[in-house]
Design an enzyme around this catalytic site. Structure first.
Site, PDB file in Angstrom:
ATOM      1  N   SER A   1       0.860  -1.192   0.000  1.00 39.92           N
ATOM      2  CA  SER A   1       0.000   0.000   0.000  1.00 39.92           C
ATOM      3  C   SER A   1       0.890   1.233   0.000  1.00 39.92           C
ATOM      4  O   SER A   1       2.054   1.167   0.434  1.00 39.92           O
ATOM      5  CB  SER A   1      -0.859   0.007   1.268  1.00 39.92           C
ATOM      6  OG  SER A   1      -1.560   1.223   1.405  1.00 39.92           O
TER       7      SER A   1
ATOM      8  N   TYR B   1      -2.308  -1.050  10.779  1.00 41.21           N
ATOM      9  CA  TYR B   1      -2.446  -1.358   9.345  1.00 41.21           C
ATOM     10  C   TYR B   1      -1.213  -0.906   8.566  1.00 41.21           C
ATOM     11  O   TYR B   1      -0.616  -1.682   7.807  1.00 41.21           O
ATOM     12  CB  TYR B   1      -3.705  -0.685   8.777  1.00 41.21           C
ATOM     13  CG  TYR B   1      -3.814  -0.843   7.272  1.00 41.21           C
ATOM     14  CD1 TYR B   1      -4.068  -2.097   6.706  1.00 41.21           C
ATOM     15  CD2 TYR B   1      -3.640   0.252   6.414  1.00 41.21           C
ATOM     16  CE1 TYR B   1      -4.144  -2.249   5.322  1.00 41.21           C
ATOM     17  CE2 TYR B   1      -3.721   0.105   5.043  1.00 41.21           C
ATOM     18  CZ  TYR B   1      -3.978  -1.154   4.503  1.00 41.21           C
ATOM     19  OH  TYR B   1      -4.045  -1.305   3.135  1.00 41.21           O
TER      20      TYR B   1
END
Ligand SMILES: NC(=O)c1ccc[n+]([C@@H]2O[C@H](COP(=O)([O-])OP(=O)(O)OC[C@H]3O[C@@H](n4cnc5c(N)ncnc54)[C@H](OP(=O)(O)O)[C@@H]3O)[C@@H](O)[C@H]2O)c1
Length: 272
Positions: free
Chosen positions: A143, A156
């Protein structure tokens, strides 16, 4: 260009969102598929749709990747089916959003289990087979969150930093073997990633279809990293490499506060 036609690709988290888009795009390029996620019925339905549209084989393996034994169970099932995996797309992932200490612990732990532990397990088990055959590849979906600490998405972003570091190191270990490993770094992508919470996706989010196609193009071109979303995402990763990390954490914390992430709560499962 890497040829996807007549190869077998395993996509984790294929039941929706980006994983579904990877599966559909790989099939469009002629790859046979092994679809992995928990939602067996959804996967079977998707397999039927893909097989009706393309001349490819599609197998389904239902697995809860937060279970530490699941990578071995998936590898065993692949053997039982008599298949070899040419491309592993480690896409399944989730993340808690909101202040770390006041949000439930369990989603934080699940994201470590799925985003890290299962990814490492599947890579270890399936890439060992590829190495014996002298060919194959891995796309690890990290990401743009991998490049900096992100307050209100603390665990995360940390799982994605792991994926980035792990992928870069493994790519170097495998240099010259005929195997390739690439990390993909989408930015905000219009999926159900935040469903079940009051957080909402950036209205400028990329579509999963464009992110999937750009990722596969980048892998085909031999890139070691893919930034498959809009250019702004990649520019953000440069800033975080140049500025002191405390400054970066303050900036990302401010951006996530602006997005309302410090006040996130869960939606009622009956209505989400
Ligand atoms: N959307 C974004 O803005 C964005 C940005 C950058 C990176 N990413 C990354 O892209 C990947 C896909 O995310 P997405 O946005 O497509 O999310 P999504 O729409 O919520 O889909 C997540 C997928 O992961 C699977 N999954 C979740 N927990 C699982 C478990 N315990 N075992 C097996 N499969 C599980 C889900 O399937 P089941 O529920 O059927 O198990 C689903 O197929 C993730 O790694 C995410 O971190 C997303």
């Amino acid at each position: 260009m890497h040829a996807y036609a007549n190869t077998t690709a395993l996509v984790t988290g294929a039941s929706k969102g980006l994983g579904e888009a990877y599966a559909r795009e790989l099939a469009r390029r002629g790859a046979n598929l092994i679809l992995v996620a928990r939602s067996a019925d959804v996967l079977r339905d998707l397999a039927g749709q893909i097989q009706a549209a393309h001349h490819v084989r599609v197998d389904v393996i239902a697995a809860d990747l937060s279970d530490r034994h699941s990578p071995q169970a998936v590898a065993d099932e692949i053997k039982r089916l008599g298949l070899d995996v040419d491309l592993l797309v480690n896409n399944a992932g989730l993340g808690s959003v909101g202040p770390f200490l006041t949000r439930p612990l369990e989603p934080n732990l699940q994201s470590v289990d799925v985003n890290i532990t299962a990814l490492v397990g599947l890579t270890h088990l399936l890439v060992a087979d590829m190495l014996q055959r002298g060919q194959g590849g891995v796309i690890n979906v990290a990401s743009s969150a991998a490049f900096q600490p992100m307050p209100y998405q603390a665990s995360y972003a940390a799982t994605k930093a792991f994926v980035l570091s792990f992928t870069e190191a493994l790519a170097e270990e495998l240099r010259g073997t005929g195997l390739r490993v690439m990390a993909a770094h989408p930015g905000a992508t219009d999926t159900g990633f935040f469903s079940r919470t009051t957080a909402s996706m950036d209205p400028k989010a990329d579509t999963p279809e464009s992110v999937a196609a750009n990722t596969l193009d980048d892998f085909a071109r031999g890139r070691s990293a893919s930034y498959p979303g809009r250019a702004f995402n990649r520019a953000g990763t440069w800033a975080s490499r140049l500025l002191p990390r405390t400054t970066v954490a303050r900036i990302t914390g401010g951006l996530n506060r602006k997005a309302g992430f410090q006040d996130v709560s869960d939606l009622d499962p009956a209505t989400s």
